[in-house]
Design a protein around this motif. Structure first.
Motif, PDB file in Angstrom:
ATOM      1  N   LYS A  57       0.821  -1.224   0.000  1.00  0.00           N
ATOM      2  CA  LYS A  57       0.000   0.000   0.000  1.00  0.00           C
ATOM      3  C   LYS A  57       0.853   1.271   0.000  1.00  0.00           C
ATOM      4  O   LYS A  57       0.573   2.205  -0.735  1.00  0.00           O
ATOM      5  N   THR A  59       4.089   1.574  -0.864  1.00  0.00           N
ATOM      6  CA  THR A  59       4.849   1.653  -2.109  1.00  0.00           C
ATOM      7  C   THR A  59       3.948   2.181  -3.225  1.00  0.00           C
ATOM      8  O   THR A  59       4.317   3.066  -4.000  1.00  0.00           O
ATOM      9  N   ARG A  97       9.502   5.081   2.820  1.00  0.00           N
ATOM     10  CA  ARG A  97       9.077   4.774   1.458  1.00  0.00           C
ATOM     11  C   ARG A  97       8.644   6.011   0.686  1.00  0.00           C
ATOM     12  O   ARG A  97       8.738   6.066  -0.518  1.00  0.00           O
ATOM     13  N   GLU A 262       6.468  -1.672  -6.853  1.00  0.00           N
ATOM     14  CA  GLU A 262       7.899  -1.424  -6.724  1.00  0.00           C
ATOM     15  C   GLU A 262       8.490  -0.819  -7.992  1.00  0.00           C
ATOM     16  O   GLU A 262       9.374   0.017  -7.922  1.00  0.00           O
TER      17      GLU A 262
HETATM   18  N1  LIG Z   1       7.678  -8.248  -5.382  1.00  0.00           N
HETATM   19  C1  LIG Z   1       7.059  -7.116  -5.099  1.00  0.00           C
HETATM   20  N2  LIG Z   1       7.259  -6.531  -3.902  1.00  0.00           N
HETATM   21  C2  LIG Z   1       6.615  -5.379  -3.650  1.00  0.00           C
HETATM   22  C3  LIG Z   1       5.753  -4.770  -4.579  1.00  0.00           C
HETATM   23  N3  LIG Z   1       5.250  -3.656  -4.023  1.00  0.00           N
HETATM   24  C4  LIG Z   1       5.769  -3.561  -2.798  1.00  0.00           C
HETATM   25  N4  LIG Z   1       6.604  -4.596  -2.551  1.00  0.00           N
HETATM   26  C5  LIG Z   1       7.372  -4.866  -1.326  1.00  0.00           C
HETATM   27  O1  LIG Z   1       6.512  -5.324  -0.300  1.00  0.00           O
HETATM   28  C6  LIG Z   1       6.960  -4.885   0.969  1.00  0.00           C
HETATM   29  C7  LIG Z   1       5.824  -4.174   1.707  1.00  0.00           C
HETATM   30  O2  LIG Z   1       5.542  -2.964   1.034  1.00  0.00           O
HETATM   31  P1  LIG Z   1       4.768  -1.770   1.720  1.00  0.00           P
HETATM   32  O3  LIG Z   1       4.559  -0.753   0.670  1.00  0.00           O
HETATM   33  O4  LIG Z   1       5.431  -1.354   2.964  1.00  0.00           O
HETATM   34  O5  LIG Z   1       3.419  -2.490   2.073  1.00  0.00           O
HETATM   35  P2  LIG Z   1       2.222  -1.936   2.992  1.00  0.00           P
HETATM   36  O6  LIG Z   1       1.009  -2.598   2.498  1.00  0.00           O
HETATM   37  O7  LIG Z   1       2.260  -0.458   3.043  1.00  0.00           O
HETATM   38  O8  LIG Z   1       2.647  -2.521   4.408  1.00  0.00           O
HETATM   39  P3  LIG Z   1       1.993  -2.151   5.835  1.00  0.00           P
HETATM   40  O9  LIG Z   1       1.722  -0.675   5.846  1.00  0.00           O
HETATM   41  O10 LIG Z   1       3.037  -2.571   6.812  1.00  0.00           O
HETATM   42  O11 LIG Z   1       0.754  -2.976   5.918  1.00  0.00           O
HETATM   43  C8  LIG Z   1       8.163  -4.006   0.732  1.00  0.00           C
HETATM   44  O12 LIG Z   1       9.316  -4.761   0.920  1.00  0.00           O
HETATM   45  C9  LIG Z   1       8.010  -3.615  -0.736  1.00  0.00           C
HETATM   46  O13 LIG Z   1       9.232  -3.309  -1.325  1.00  0.00           O
HETATM   47  C10 LIG Z   1       5.582  -5.408  -5.852  1.00  0.00           C
HETATM   48  O14 LIG Z   1       4.836  -4.949  -6.727  1.00  0.00           O
HETATM   49  N5  LIG Z   1       6.250  -6.562  -6.045  1.00  0.00           N
END
Ligand SMILES: Nc1nc2c(ncn2[C@@H]2O[C@H](COP(=O)(O)OP(=O)(O)OP(=O)(O)O)[C@@H](O)[C@H]2O)c(=O)[nH]1
Ligand SMILES: [Mg+2]
Length: 355
Positions: A57, A59, A97, A262
């Protein structure tokens, strides 16, 4: 003082940050400032992003900010951390991020931590969104983790809700669960670089189609009907022939998109859909309808919160203690005691709420 603070907020992010700290602490002094800002609210497009922990989310939000900035919009983000009473952990990760936007004055990023129960957090979230709206950010994004009822309550102040799912998680922890699905306006399957993403897309679509066939009352089907009627009306006004849809748009389902946050892949399409949803809301009466529903919900929760707060204070405590004693001593029966306490609570509660 609060009038001046309210005015300053419009051009000084430091004042805005201070107000949000007051909101986070539920400082009573925030109310005068928020009241003074009220007339300035209602312009921002509020976007809620929710989904399981680690689904990407933040990212995604970071990339959405970039895309919206390229399109000339000022963007504010509120990242909610409902799980931790401490700042740090996930919030720190979120901020890192999105750090590259820190020097951009068209971007404001803030996290909110829980200082107690989740009800308080959704109130603080809604108030923060209003403050950012008044500060003239065009888009206010609210990111919250989780797929349960409390997270839905938090994104209820959003006009457009994006549900994020990822491959490799069971259905019960995905955002595509039936209950959550009803409030989703856009579905995003992130981490499309991983196996199984296409399957999640197919399953999400199938789930929505089945729900609609079974007559489920989702927010999106109502909107799509209104959009269809609007489109037909506009075409007729232009004297064009309209290809009639026998279902009047009612069987249309929301977009289900693949992204690789990413790498920023699919984010431009996601932003197109977010803006298209806002345009649909604005073209029909649905923007006001959503906001009316959301405000009713917020008011209802605030009343319930105030009453619960009152119940926990000493006055209600002694009423409850007396009633319990009367029941135990057989001076009254349980139901009569309940009725009496309730009457007292409603009378006192009405005073409290009108104060
Ligand atoms: N392989 C892959 N990894 C990704 C992608 N998008 C994000 N990530 C990875 O997933 C992990 C979690 O990403 P976040 O953006 O922190 O996810 P979030 O949903 O905000 O996490 P919380 O706020 O902790 O719930 C990180 O290590 C990112 O680099 C993607 O499209 N592909
Ligand atoms: Mg995050």
């Amino acid at each position: 003082m609060s009038e001046r603070m309210a005015l300053n907020i419009l051009d000084n992010p430091r004042h805005l940050a201070r107000l949000i700290t007051m909101i986070e602490r539920q400082d009573p002094a925030r109310i005068e400032v928020l009241k003074a800002l009220h007339d300035k609210t209602g312009k921002a497009h509020v976007v809620g992003i929710t989904g399981p922990p680690g689904s990407g989310k933040s990212t995604l939000t970071d990339k959405i900010i970039g895309e919206l900035r390229n399109r000339g919009r000022r963007v504010a983000v509120v990242a909610i951390d409902p799980s931790s009473p401490f700042t740090g952990g996930a919030i720190l990760g979120d901020r890192i991020r999105m750090m590259r936007h820190a020097t951009d004055e068209g971007v404001f990023i803030r996290s909110l931590a829980s200082r107690g129960h989740l009800g308080g957090l959704s109130r603080a979230a809604a108030e923060t969104v209003r403050a950012l709206d008044a500060a003239a950010y065009d888009t206010v994004i609210i990111e919250t983790v989780g797929v349960g009822q409390s997270e839905i309550d938090i994104v209820r102040c959003a006009d457009t809700v994006v549900l994020v799912a990822v491959p490799g998680l069971g259905d019960d922890i995905q955002a595509i669960k039936a209950g959550v699905m009803e409030i989703g306006d856009i579905f995003c399957v992130n981490k499309a670089d991983r196996d199984g993403a296409e399957r999640v897309v197919r399953e999400t679509r199938a789930m929505m189609e089945t729900a609609i066939m079974n007559g489920a009352n989702t927010r999106f089907s109502g909107l799509y009907k209104a959009v269809y009627e609007h489109t037909v009306q506009q075409a007729r006004l232009r004297g064009e022939n309209v290809q009639e849809d026998p279902h009047g748009g009612a069987l249309r389902i929301p977009p289900v998109l693949l992204t690789i946050a990413e790498q920023g892949e699919g984010v431009s399409v996601l932003v197109d859909e977010i803006l298209a949803h806002h345009a649909m809301l604005s073209d029909t009466e649905w923007l006001l309808k959503h906001r009316h529903e959301n405000t009713m919900w917020e008011l209802r929760n605030a009343v319930a919160d105030n009453l619960l707060g009152w119940l926990d204070n000493a006055n209600a405590h002694s009423q409850l203690a007396n009633a319990a004693e009367a029941v135990l001593h057989k001076d009254t029966d349980y139901y009569q005691a309940l009725a009496q306490v309730q009457e007292g609570i409603i009378a006192a509660g009405l005073r409290l709420v009108s104060d």
